[in-house]
Design a protein around this motif. Structure first.
Motif, mmCIF file in Angstrom:
data_model
loop_
_atom_site.group_PDB
_atom_site.id
_atom_site.type_symbol
_atom_site.label_atom_id
_atom_site.label_comp_id
_atom_site.label_asym_id
_atom_site.label_seq_id
_atom_site.Cartn_x
_atom_site.Cartn_y
_atom_site.Cartn_z
ATOM 1 N N PRO A 219 0.852 -1.195 0.000
ATOM 2 C CA PRO A 219 0.000 0.000 0.000
ATOM 3 C C PRO A 219 0.889 1.246 0.000
ATOM 4 O O PRO A 219 1.985 1.219 0.575
ATOM 5 N N PRO A 220 0.471 2.337 -0.634
ATOM 6 C CA PRO A 220 -0.830 2.519 -1.294
ATOM 7 C C PRO A 220 -0.875 2.024 -2.736
ATOM 8 O O PRO A 220 -1.906 2.104 -3.386
ATOM 9 N N SER A 222 -0.740 -1.037 -3.908
ATOM 10 C CA SER A 222 -1.637 -2.190 -4.047
ATOM 11 C C SER A 222 -3.098 -1.740 -4.102
ATOM 12 O O SER A 222 -3.910 -2.316 -4.832
ATOM 13 N N ILE A 223 -3.429 -0.697 -3.340
ATOM 14 C CA ILE A 223 -4.802 -0.165 -3.357
ATOM 15 C C ILE A 223 -5.094 0.443 -4.727
ATOM 16 O O ILE A 223 -6.174 0.241 -5.296
ATOM 17 N N ALA A 224 -4.126 1.168 -5.262
ATOM 18 C CA ALA A 224 -4.300 1.779 -6.582
ATOM 19 C C ALA A 224 -4.466 0.716 -7.654
ATOM 20 O O ALA A 224 -5.329 0.829 -8.538
ATOM 21 N N HIS A 279 -9.846 10.248 -6.616
ATOM 22 C CA HIS A 279 -9.419 9.148 -5.746
ATOM 23 C C HIS A 279 -8.036 8.632 -6.159
ATOM 24 O O HIS A 279 -7.163 8.394 -5.307
ATOM 25 N N LYS A 282 -5.317 11.041 -5.089
ATOM 26 C CA LYS A 282 -4.967 10.898 -3.669
ATOM 27 C C LYS A 282 -4.018 9.727 -3.465
ATOM 28 O O LYS A 282 -3.021 9.825 -2.737
ATOM 29 N N LEU A 283 -4.323 8.611 -4.123
ATOM 30 C CA LEU A 283 -3.454 7.433 -4.020
ATOM 31 C C LEU A 283 -2.088 7.716 -4.639
ATOM 32 O O LEU A 283 -1.057 7.273 -4.119
ATOM 33 N N LEU A 286 -0.029 9.666 -2.246
ATOM 34 C CA LEU A 286 0.484 8.771 -1.197
ATOM 35 C C LEU A 286 1.649 7.939 -1.721
ATOM 36 O O LEU A 286 2.611 7.682 -0.990
ATOM 37 N N CYS A 287 1.547 7.515 -2.988
ATOM 38 C CA CYS A 287 2.639 6.740 -3.584
ATOM 39 C C CYS A 287 3.906 7.583 -3.687
ATOM 40 O O CYS A 287 5.006 7.113 -3.362
ATOM 41 N N HIS A 290 5.392 7.899 -0.360
ATOM 42 C CA HIS A 290 6.093 6.660 -0.022
ATOM 43 C C HIS A 290 7.444 6.598 -0.735
ATOM 44 O O HIS A 290 8.471 6.254 -0.131
#
Length: 704
Positions: A219-220, A222-224, A279, A282-283, A286-287, A290
């Motif tokens: 994550p994030p 994997s969520i994406a 959405h 936002k991911l 976050l990536c 990271h």
């Protein structure tokens, strides 16, 4: 009123179907259906150049739509073509068949007014062998071809006979003539195209993230990855909706749709696709966060490793500090404020002055004296200073810029061209390893780039340039030569000190912030000296961190000629040196129970923490007596009680004997220390009674 070509019942059924699909878009069954079409065979498509061409096509179309609908004429070909098709001819040649196939599928399915979901699934099955980003980009490429051809004909039909003939055969509408009727449809179309492109760019950006810093299973990311199939589906479905809207105009040279159904569908899709884009954005943020953390951790370890590894010279370390791989290698400003190359510091002793933008002018002024004295006295450049301003980049504004430039202008050493060139990993290292918090520190590097002292500022304040080369070993050797004497306490702050000592005068150093106490104390002490016929000199050294109040008191002392009084810089330097002595001793593991110098320093700092004043009397270099304000004032006022003793033993021994006989049932000693790098002892004993003192935390934002 113009007639509609759509059958009402069919239209209503189609809208209900759309709404049902909207509400079920994230349903597990639907996701399984979408995933079932995905069977990539490992082929790689370089989608970024294709996406740039698509963007270029749609960038030329959508402004022209607005221009035409607002009554404008002519073309907007002045827009720059930001792509070079020749560079990717070979790649497009290999993809021409699939793009044409998708284009035909879209034209065929959309012209029949079929179910949008079913058409989308057909396209996904056709593109089953491709990755999700390639599915999206290839579908958009097919749409760009169709839409581009359509708009070229519409745009040129009034000026080009070929375009006019094609428009007649296709029975395309005159957009300029019927702009008001078509405007809601084209407005909705433009918004949806923008949303589609935003999502496509976002999906492609995910595929370009560096895998060495972020894994798809983490994550994030994997969520994406879990959301991208849904994003791809709705982007392709939006292409189908746009193509359907355009196809519906074919054959409508004289008749137009008056229903707002199609515009509503496009607007609803635009809203949904925009939500998907938000959405994903936002991911994506976050990536990047990271990735940035991983890069900073890597840079941090790299900087740490470089410091711990023997180097030929200091240049590698300095380059890592100043991001010079990415910035102009002349990003340092020299003493003359001209840009200089890092080479000027090669194989020199370098002192890294680390501070924020609140470093005091007093501190800079004292350091300037030391820095210039070294050069003027020895005509040698034994060391160079480089200022590293540590600032919060996110909060940088014009006020910070002005403060930075003002500080830079008064520093006669090397400075950074801008604080942003200091590597974030280095800033982290200064805080975590060199323990920089708020109070400035000086980290010393030898000519090979080895750290010889994590904070040499204490040494500079205590011994000045005598402490060169500012190593921990040098600091230890200097302390071995020291004793508690007036020269250590006053250093060179009082220019008359050598003369006074030569004349064997009693010297009184005193402080405090209550003018009533000062007047009483100086008057009583002068009376005692006169009675004993001893030569006395008194020097007021103020109070720590009370600049404005001390300045006013010093002015009154000078006006009333109560004693000597130091200026602002001398007062600041006096208290800073005492704090430096304390921290230096603490770093070397000395305790105030066993170390006389540390005990005396803590005593004076403790006196300064009280509400009243204090005084230290010296005769010669080491004969000394000191007391807090109450005791010393009481002793001077009650001189008759120990006058005989003073005539027998001398002033200082008699005063010491008298002070020892004064009982002090209650006292309150406070030792206030700044939170700076270097260990602070957990156990501190009271200078008055020897009992362990309680530890408290105090936070303050001002020095007054």
């Amino acid at each position: 009123m113009a007639a509609t070509i759509s059958q009402p019942q069919k239209s209503q059924k189609h809208v209900k179907s759309e709404r049902r699909m909207f509400s079920a878009s994230d349903d597990t069954a639907m996701m399984k259906q979408i995933q079932a079409t995905h069977a990539p065979d490992g082929r790689i498509v370089e989608v970024r150049p294709i996406l740039q061409i698509i963007d270029n096509v749609l960038r030329h179309i959508t402004p022209n739509i607005d221009h035409a609908l607002n009554g404008g004429h002519g073309h907007m070909d002045a827009l720059d073509d930001r792509t070079s098709p020749a560079a990717i001819d070979g790649m497009l040649d290999a993809l021409a068949y699939i793009v044409q196939k998708i284009s035909c599928e879209i034209s065929c399915k959309c012209s029949g007014g079929g179910d949008a979901h079913a058409t989308t699934m057909v396209l996904l099955n056709t593109l089953s062998s491709y990755s999700w980003d390639a599915k999206v980009v290839l579908t958009l490429a097919a749409f760009a071809v169709n839409f581009g051809e359509f708009w070229l004909i519409v745009q040129l039909c009034t000026t080009n006979s070929l375009a006019k003939s094609v428009a007649l055969l296709k029975q395309l509408p005159d957009v300029l003539e019927h702009s008001q009727t078509l405007k809601p449809h084209f407005d909705a179309l433009s918004k949806l195209i923008k949303a589609m492109m935003d999502v496509a760019k976002c999906v492609v950006e995910f595929t370009e993230l560096p895998s060495q810093y972020i894994l798809s299973e983490v994550p994030p990311m994997s969520i994406a990855m879990a959301h991208i199939p849904t994003a791809a589906y709705w982007t392709i479905r939006s292409v189908v909706a746009c193509a359907t809207q355009i196809t519906s105009l074919v054959g409508l040279r004289h008749e137009f749709i008056t229903s707002t159904t199609e515009a509503w569908e496009l607007s609803s899709l635009a809203h949904k696709v925009s939500s998907i884009h938000e959405h994903l954005q936002k991911l994506l943020r976050l990536c990047y966060q990271h990735i940035d953390e991983k890069k900073q951790a890597e840079a941090y370890e790299g900087f740490k490793h470089a410091l711990e590894t023997p180097q030929i010279d200091n240049l590698k370390i300095l380059i890592k500090i100043f991001s010079l791989g990415k910035e102009d290698p002349h990003s340092l400003l020299g003493p003359e404020k001209n840009k200089v190359h890092m080479e000027v510091l090669r194989r020199k002793h370098v002192l890294l002055l680390i501070s924020d933008l609140d470093i005091s002018h007093d501190e800079i002024q004292v350091l300037v004296v030391l820095y210039k004295y070294e050069r003027e006295a020895t005509h040698e450049l034994n060391y160079e200073i480089v200022w590293l301003p540590i600032v919060d980049r996110s909060a940088w504004n014009e006020s910070f810029q002005e403060k930075f430039l003002n500080l830079q202008s008064i520093m006669p050493w090397y400075t950074v061209n801008h604080p942003s060139i200091i590597e974030p990993a280095v800033i982290k290292y200064t805080r975590e390893v060199w323990r920089f918090v708020k109070k400035p520190i000086v980290v010393t590097l030898d000519p090979q780039g080895k750290v010889t002292c994590p904070n040499a500022l204490n040494m500079l304040w205590i011994w000045g340039n005598t402490a060169f080369p500012f190593s921990t070993e040098k600091e230890e050797s200097l302390w071995k030569l020291e004793a508690w004497r007036i020269e250590l306490l006053v250093d060179g702050l009082e220019v008359n000190l050598p003369t006074w000592m030569k004349q064997q005068k009693v010297i009184c150093i005193y402080g405090g912030e209550q003018i009533e106490w000062i007047e009483s104390f100086t008057s009583a002490t002068k009376s005692v000296a006169q009675t004993l016929a001893i030569s006395l000199e008194m020097v007021y050294v103020g109070k720590n961190n009370a600049k404005e109040r001390v300045r006013k008191i010093s002015s009154l002392i000078n006006q009333k000629q109560l004693s000597h009084a130091w200026q602002d810089t001398e007062v600041w330097y006096f208290w800073n040196r005492l704090e430096s002595m304390l921290f230096s001793k603490t770093q070397h593991g000395k305790t105030n129970e066993t170390d006389v110098i540390k005990q005396e320093v803590m005593t004076i700092l403790g006196y300064d923490g009280s509400e009243l004043g204090w005084a230290v009397f010296f005769l010669g270099s080491t004969e000394m007596v000191r007391a807090n304000g109450d005791k010393i004032l009481s002793s001077m006022k009650n001189f008759a009680q120990w006058e005989d003793l003073a005539r027998q033993m001398g002033f200082i021994p008699a005063l010491r004997r008298h002070l020892e006989g004064i009982s002090d049932d209650h006292h309150c000693t406070r030792l206030i220390l700044p939170g700076i790098s270097g260990g602070i002892a957990e156990r501190v004993v009271c200078a008055e009674c020897g009992r362990p003192m309680e530890m408290y935390y105090m936070y303050r934002c001002c020095v007054e």
